[in-house]
Design a protein around this motif. Structure first.
Motif: not given
Length: 438
Positions: A117-131, A325-333
Motif C-alpha cells: 500500500t505504498g508505506q514501505l521503501l523499496d530497498l533494492s536501490g540501496q543494495v550494494d551501496v548502503n545495504l 517510504a516517507s523517510t527523508e534519510q533512506p541512506a541512513a535507514a
C-alpha cells in the motif's frame, strides 16, 4: 507506547515532522540495485527505529544502536518499542498519516499490508551501496519481496519442526517417527502413541489436532506444489484442497486419538505438549527454549512430515526490518538495517533471541555453548538446509484475521459442532470479506 531515552528529547519534533511528510513511494516500479546515494559521513542525520518486544529485547537493541552510532558518529538513532498488540496499533496510526518511523521491525504477516500500500521503501536501490544482502539465502531474501520490490530484509530465521518429548516416548516404549516419514506415517504414529498412552494417569496422546493450525496447512500446500497466495495478494487454493487437508485428520478425531479440545481449553495458556500429556507438537524451531523451560524434559526436533513432492520446507523470517517510504534519510535507514543484519557484534548481542541470525557472520559470532538451546536450534536449521527449498509464502492482507478464524473453526470441528464441509464453507465466506482485493 514505550519511548526510550534516545527518543525522549526529540519525540514531539519528530512526530510533527513525520506527519508533514508524504509517501514518496517508488514510482510504481522496483528500484534498481545500486541506484542510491552513499550515506553522508559529514551531515548531521537523525533517524527513528521502532520494534516490538520486552525490556530484554530493548536492552539488546539499545546496545546494538550504540555500536551503530559509534561507527556512524554523524547519525543519531531515536528508538521506541511496544508490546506486540500496541506496536501494530501505533504503526497503523502512523501509517494513516504516512508517518512510519524511518526503520521498523516488520512481521511477515504485515508485509503486504504495509508494503503493498505504498508505506514501505523499496530497498533494492540501496543494495550494494548502503545495504549488503550477499550473506542472505536467496529464498529467504525473496520472502521480503512483493512484485519484485524489496520491502523487508530478514534479520533471522525459523522453520517448522516437529517437537517430540523423548522422555515421554521412552516411558511408553515408542520410538519417534522415522526419518523421511510422511503425513500418513505421522497419523499412524499419533494413533499408536495415543493407544499406548490411553491407560495412563493422565492419558498420553500422540498430538493435538495439528490440522487446525493455518501455517501447517500452508506447509502442506507447498508440499503439493501449490503457492498458497498469488502474486497479487489473493488466495491461491480452493475449498477442495482445504477439505482434503482437514479430512486427513478425521479418522483421528473420530477415534479420539488427538489431545482432547476440552482438556486444551482447561489448561490454557499451556498446551498438551507443554504439560507432557501429548508426545509431540509442531511449531517454529525457535520455540525450543520455551518448551524445554516449561517441560523440563528432553525435547528433540525432527523435520516436518514429507508431502507428495518430498520433504519441502521454507525458512520464515522470524522478523524483518523495513524502511518507511516517507523517510527523508533512506541512506541512513538502509545503513542501519545493514548494520543490524550483518555486524558480528550484533549477532553476539542478540544470539537466537530473535531467531537464528540470517547471516553467517552473525551466527558464527554467537557465543554458542555445547549442548545449549542455541546450539540445538542452529544445528537443526543446518540439518534441514537441504530440504528448505521454497520461499516463505508472503501472507495476504487480512492474514491475521483469516488465521484466527481458521483456529476458531478448528475448535468447533474438534467439539463436533461443525463438519469439515461446514468449516470450509464458513471459512471461505469469512475470507472473501477479510482478504484485501486488488
Amino acid at each position: 507506547m514505550r519511548i526510550t531515552r534516545k527518543a525522549a528529547g526529540a519525540a514531539a519534533a519528530t512526530v510533527t515532522l513525520a506527519m508533514a511528510l508524504t509517501a514518496c513511494g517508488n514510482g510504481g516500479e522496483p528500484a534498481e540495485p545500486g541506484s542510491a546515494e552513499e550515506l553522508s559521513t559529514e551531515d548531521d542525520i537523525t533517524i527513528s527505529l521502532a520494534w516490538w518486544g520486552d525490556d530484554d529485547r530493548a536492552a539488546k537493541y539499545e546496545e546494538a544502536v550504540d555500536l551503530f552510532e559509534k561507527a556512524h558518529p554523524n547519525v543519531t538513532v531515536q528508538t521506541q518499542f511496544q508490546a506486540w498488540d500496541d506496536y501494530w496499533t501505533a504503526r497503523a496510526t502512523e501509517a494513516a498519516g504516512k508517518a512510519l518511523p524511518d526503520v521498523v521491525q516488520m512481521d511477515l504477516s504485515y508485509l503486504r499490508q504495509y508494503g503493498g500500500t505504498g508505506q514501505l521503501l523499496d530497498l533494492s536501490g540501496q543494495v550494494d551501496v548502503n545495504l549488503d544482502v550477499a550473506g542472505l539465502d536467496e529464498a529467504l531474501l525473496s520472502s521480503g519481496q512483493i512484485d519484485g520490490a524489496q520491502y523487508g530484509i530478514p534479520t533471522s530465521t525459523n522453520t517448522l519442526a516437529l517437537f517430540y518429548n523423548a522422555d515421554v516416548l521412552a516411558d511408553l516404549g515408542i520410538d519417534p517417527p522415522a526419518e523421511g516419514y510422511t503425513w500418513d506415517d505421522y497419523n499412524a504414529w499419533v494413533e499408536e502413541v495415543s493407544a499406548k498412552g490411553a491407560g495412563g494417569e493422565p492419558a498420553i496422546y500422540g498430538s493435538a489436532d495439528y490440522t487446525g493450525t493455518f501455517w501447517f496447512f500452508l506447509q502442506w500446500l507447498i508440499q503439493q506444489g501449490v503457492d498458497p497466495f498469488s502474486a497479487d495478494g489473493q488466495l491461491n487454493f480452493d475449498q477442495a484442497q482445504m477439505a482434503e487437508w482437514l479430512n486427513s485428520g478425521q479418522n483421528l478425531r473420530d477415534g479420539e486419538a488427538f489431545f482432547p479440545i476440552a482438556r486444551t481449553k482447561q489448561i490454557e495458556p499451556l498446551g498438551g505438549f507443554t504439560v507432557s500429556e501429548a508426545a509431540s507438537e509442531a511449531s517454529w524451531d525457535n520455540f525450543l527454549a520455551g518448551y524445554v523451560a516449561e517441560t523440563e524434559q528432553d525435547i528433540q526436533m525432527l523435520p516436518m512430515p514429507s508431502g507428495d513432492n518430498g520433504p519441502q520446507q521454507f525458512y520464515k523470517p522470524s522478523m524483518l526490518l523495513s524502511a518507511s517510504a516517507s523517510t527523508e534519510q533512506p541512506a541512513a535507514a538502509a545503513a542501519l538495517v545493514d548494520f543490524l543484519i550483518n555486524d558480528p557484534q550484533v549477532g553476539t548481542i542478540f544470539g537466537t533471541s530473535k531467531g537464528v541470525p540470517a547471516v553467517a557472520a552473525q551466527r558464527d559470532a554467537m557465543n554458542v555453548e555445547p549442548g545449549s538451546i542455541d546450539e540445538q536450534v542452529v544445528g537443526f536449521e543446518e540439518q534441514v538446509a537441504d530440504i528448505v527449498t521454497e520461499p516463505a509464502p508472503v501472507p495476504v492482507e487480512g492474514f491475521g484475521e483469516i488465521e484466527a478464524e481458521f483456529k476458531r473453526l478448528s475448535e468447533e470441528l474438534q467439539y463436533g459442532n461443525v463438519s469439515v464441509d461446514d468449516f470450509v464453507s464458513q471459512w471461505f465466506t469469512f475470507a472473501d470479506d477479510a482478504v484485501g482485493s486488488e
